[in-house]
Design a protein around this motif. Structure first.
Motif, PDB file in Angstrom:
ATOM      1  N   PRO A 318      -6.373 -17.828  -6.399  1.00 52.48           N
ATOM      2  CA  PRO A 318      -7.460 -16.826  -7.222  1.00 52.48           C
ATOM      3  C   PRO A 318      -7.013 -15.382  -7.215  1.00 52.48           C
ATOM      4  N   PHE A 319      -7.754 -14.466  -8.166  1.00 52.01           N
ATOM      5  CA  PHE A 319      -7.398 -13.147  -8.257  1.00 52.01           C
ATOM      6  C   PHE A 319      -7.670 -12.716  -6.584  1.00 52.01           C
ATOM      7  N   THR A 320      -6.796 -12.086  -6.123  1.00 52.32           N
ATOM      8  CA  THR A 320      -6.647 -12.042  -4.654  1.00 52.32           C
ATOM      9  C   THR A 320      -6.723 -10.422  -4.137  1.00 52.32           C
ATOM     10  N   VAL A 321      -7.798 -10.209  -3.412  1.00 54.21           N
ATOM     11  CA  VAL A 321      -7.933  -8.781  -2.844  1.00 54.21           C
ATOM     12  C   VAL A 321      -7.831  -8.732  -1.455  1.00 54.21           C
ATOM     13  N   GLY A 322      -6.848  -7.652  -0.831  1.00 55.13           N
ATOM     14  CA  GLY A 322      -6.784  -7.696   0.619  1.00 55.13           C
ATOM     15  C   GLY A 322      -7.481  -6.308   0.894  1.00 55.13           C
ATOM     16  N   PHE A 323      -7.825  -6.191   2.034  1.00 53.72           N
ATOM     17  CA  PHE A 323      -7.983  -4.940   2.538  1.00 53.72           C
ATOM     18  C   PHE A 323      -6.829  -4.265   3.772  1.00 53.72           C
ATOM     19  N   ALA A 324      -6.666  -3.201   3.931  1.00 52.00           N
ATOM     20  CA  ALA A 324      -5.674  -2.581   4.990  1.00 52.00           C
ATOM     21  C   ALA A 324      -6.411  -1.810   5.721  1.00 52.00           C
ATOM     22  N   ALA A 334      -0.304   0.153   3.160  1.00 50.27           N
ATOM     23  CA  ALA A 334      -0.882  -0.503   2.324  1.00 50.27           C
ATOM     24  C   ALA A 334      -0.463  -1.391   0.922  1.00 50.27           C
ATOM     25  N   GLU A 335       0.575  -0.634   0.347  1.00 44.82           N
ATOM     26  CA  GLU A 335       1.263  -0.721  -0.604  1.00 44.82           C
ATOM     27  C   GLU A 335       2.339  -2.067  -0.149  1.00 44.82           C
ATOM     28  N   ASP A 336       2.950  -1.736   1.145  1.00 38.64           N
ATOM     29  CA  ASP A 336       3.742  -2.713   1.711  1.00 38.64           C
ATOM     30  C   ASP A 336       3.107  -4.176   1.750  1.00 38.64           C
ATOM     31  N   LYS A 337       1.843  -4.155   2.505  1.00 41.65           N
ATOM     32  CA  LYS A 337       0.884  -5.510   2.410  1.00 41.65           C
ATOM     33  C   LYS A 337       0.683  -5.879   1.080  1.00 41.65           C
ATOM     34  N   ARG A 338       0.251  -5.165   0.122  1.00 40.21           N
ATOM     35  CA  ARG A 338       0.091  -5.667  -1.135  1.00 40.21           C
ATOM     36  C   ARG A 338       1.338  -6.569  -1.842  1.00 40.21           C
ATOM     37  N   ARG A 339       2.437  -5.581  -1.556  1.00 42.33           N
ATOM     38  CA  ARG A 339       3.536  -6.329  -2.163  1.00 42.33           C
ATOM     39  C   ARG A 339       4.080  -7.777  -1.346  1.00 42.33           C
ATOM     40  N   GLY A 340       3.984  -7.441   0.135  1.00 44.84           N
ATOM     41  CA  GLY A 340       4.530  -8.407   0.950  1.00 44.84           C
ATOM     42  C   GLY A 340       3.689  -9.629   0.808  1.00 44.84           C
ATOM     43  N   LYS A 341       2.583  -9.517   0.464  1.00 47.01           N
ATOM     44  CA  LYS A 341       1.569 -10.626   0.416  1.00 47.01           C
ATOM     45  C   LYS A 341       1.264 -11.372  -0.976  1.00 47.01           C
ATOM     46  N   GLY A 342       1.784 -10.603  -1.861  1.00 47.01           N
ATOM     47  CA  GLY A 342       1.679 -10.955  -3.233  1.00 47.01           C
ATOM     48  C   GLY A 342       0.290 -10.986  -3.671  1.00 47.01           C
ATOM     49  N   ASP A 344      -3.090  -9.270  -5.797  1.00 45.00           N
ATOM     50  CA  ASP A 344      -3.466  -8.574  -6.845  1.00 45.00           C
ATOM     51  C   ASP A 344      -3.878  -6.947  -6.738  1.00 45.00           C
ATOM     52  N   MET A 345      -4.562  -6.670  -5.478  1.00 41.92           N
ATOM     53  CA  MET A 345      -5.237  -5.625  -5.316  1.00 41.92           C
ATOM     54  C   MET A 345      -5.290  -5.388  -3.993  1.00 41.92           C
ATOM     55  N   ILE A 346      -5.181  -3.982  -3.405  1.00 42.50           N
ATOM     56  CA  ILE A 346      -5.449  -4.073  -2.182  1.00 42.50           C
ATOM     57  C   ILE A 346      -6.172  -2.708  -2.043  1.00 42.50           C
TER      58      ILE A 346
END
Ligand code: PMT
Length: 402
Positions: A318-324, A334-342, A344-346
């Motif tokens: 799904p369109f996936t949104v993480g929190f950091a 946060a940007e590392d987490k976004r890229r690392g986990k692939g 769509d948004m953090i």
């Protein structure tokens, strides 16, 4: 129940017998979470005393355009700017005529001219006055200008007649006002959200957890539901009421959260991971209460599954949104987490600072996506959640269209 959390409603009460119902309307608006200020016309004060509205709203009642004291505290321009919505209830035939003609000879009509907020009227009058050509022409003018007209209802009237002209009931008006705020940004979209902490047992009486209250994730669920989404909320242990219209699944451990999420992720179009999942659990949970016989106790911990990473790694995620949650270098981590986990948004937030993040009522988010970002807040968590949902909806619809 209607959601008016944090909405500022300026209620204009004009001089009709239905004014007695407006006191109940104030209570109902407040029950739905609204902040309500009341402005009364001179005619309204013939029917109900300002003290009644002061008692139910918990705020001073405004009634005069030329009262220097009131102007010093919150004058007509401030009131006009303060309001998210101006609602005239009851709106008499005279009030409708005066607003339609742009008169500004008392506080309420002046506010109606000075405000940029949506204006709504709940007409209440005798059925013949309602049907009169003059009233209907005035309404047509108001409607053309974008004024919302709620009702009237039909039935027994205070004058003994039966017909159209009754003010809508307070709960009907609360629903109508809430409808002004709900933008169907995610109408019919299925949204899966995690919230709160997880609890990892040590033995039958002890566990490892964190400071998450669930407030942020529950606010995201409430905002998504208000935007028309079908929301499933997988919640760790938190003592919060379930937001209206949200399906809630209570879990305790990270493994249980993973199981509940993976059972639903295939159906979800958007996944928002706001839970503070414990990163580790006990390698071996003791079957009976551990004895405090040793001075030092060593607990062996093993990594918990990464729920967000699991969903983002699905074949059709799904369109996936993480929190950091960060204590330093927030943006970069946060940007590392976004890229690392692939992702769509953090949405990154500071934690370990008073007044924000864990267990606070307010929050501020740095939201990052490929090639863009936005800062939200500081504001109440529901307000921040509404803004986050707006961003998610924009990015989600952009992706679906590509
Ligand atoms: O609940 P409140 O008191 O309102 O507080 C809100 C909050 C601070 C908990 C919330 O805003 C927040 O930041 N949630 C994420 C907390 C967190 O665990 O952050 P993290 O940086 O450790 O994890 C990154 C992301 O991976 C998060 O989306 C998290 O849900 C997810 N994760 C982490 C570990 C794990 N095993 N599985 C995961 O899915």
């Amino acid at each position: 129940m209607a959601d008016l959390q944090g909405r500022r409603i300026l209620l204009g009460v004009t001089g009709g017998i239905a004014a007695y119902k407006s006191a109940d309307l104030v209570r109902r608006l407040k029950d739905a979470g609204a902040d309500v200020r009341v402005v009364m016309t001179r005619g309204a004060m013939e029917f109900v005393r300002p003290l009644t509205f002061q008692a139910v709203s918990g705020q001073p009642v405004h009634d005069s355009l030329l009262d220097p004291q009131a102007e010093a505290a919150m004058g007509h321009i401030e009131l006009a700017r303060w309001a998210d919505v101006v609602l005239l209830a009851p709106a008499t035939a005279d009030a409708l005529a005066r607003v339609a003609h742009g008169l500004a000879d008392d506080l309420l009509t002046t506010i109606c001219l000075a405000t940029e907020a949506p204006l709504a009227v709940a007409p209440a009058m005798n059925r013949v006055m309602w049907a009169h050509r003059a009233t209907q022409d005035n309404l047509a003018v108001l409607r053309r200008r974008g004024v919302h007209v709620f009702g009237p209802g039909a039935g027994d009237q205070a004058c003994g007649e039966v017909g159209a002209g009754r003010m809508l009931e307070p709960m009907e008006l609360v629903q109508a006002v809430a409808g002004l705020f709900s933008e169907p940004l995610l109408q019919g979209v299925s949204v899966l959200i995690t919230a709160g902490p997880t609890r990892e047992p040590i033995d039958p009486v002890r566990y490892i957890t964190n400071r998450s209250s669930g407030k942020m994730g529950f606010a995201v669920a409430q905002a998504a539901a208000a935007a028309g989404a079908r929301v499933s909320l997988v919640a760790g242990p938190c003592a919060l009421p379930t937001p209206p219209g949200v399906e809630r699944v209570d879990v305790e451990t990270a493994q249980e959260m993973l199981d509940a999420v993976t059972a639903r992720a295939g159906e979800a179009q958007i996944f928002v991971a706001s839970a503070a999942v414990a990163d580790y659990r006990l390698a071996q949970v003791a079957a009976s209460k551990l004895k405090k016989s040793r001075d030092i106790m060593h607990l062996e911990l093993v990594r918990n599954p990464d729920i967000l990473g699991t969903v983002a790694g699905m074949p059709n995620p799904p369109f996936t949104v993480g929190f950091a949650a960060e204590t330093d270098n927030m943006r970069a981590y946060a940007e590392d987490k976004r890229r690392g986990k692939g992702l769509d948004m953090i949405a990154a937030n500071w934690v370990g600072r008073p007044g924000t993040g864990f267990d606070a009522d307010e929050n501020a988010l740095e939201v990052l996506w490929e090639g863009g970002g936005a800062s939200l807040g500081p504001a109440g968590k529901l307000q921040v959640a509404r803004e986050l949902i707006r961003l998610v909806a924009q990015r989600y619809h952009d992706r679906v269209q590509v």
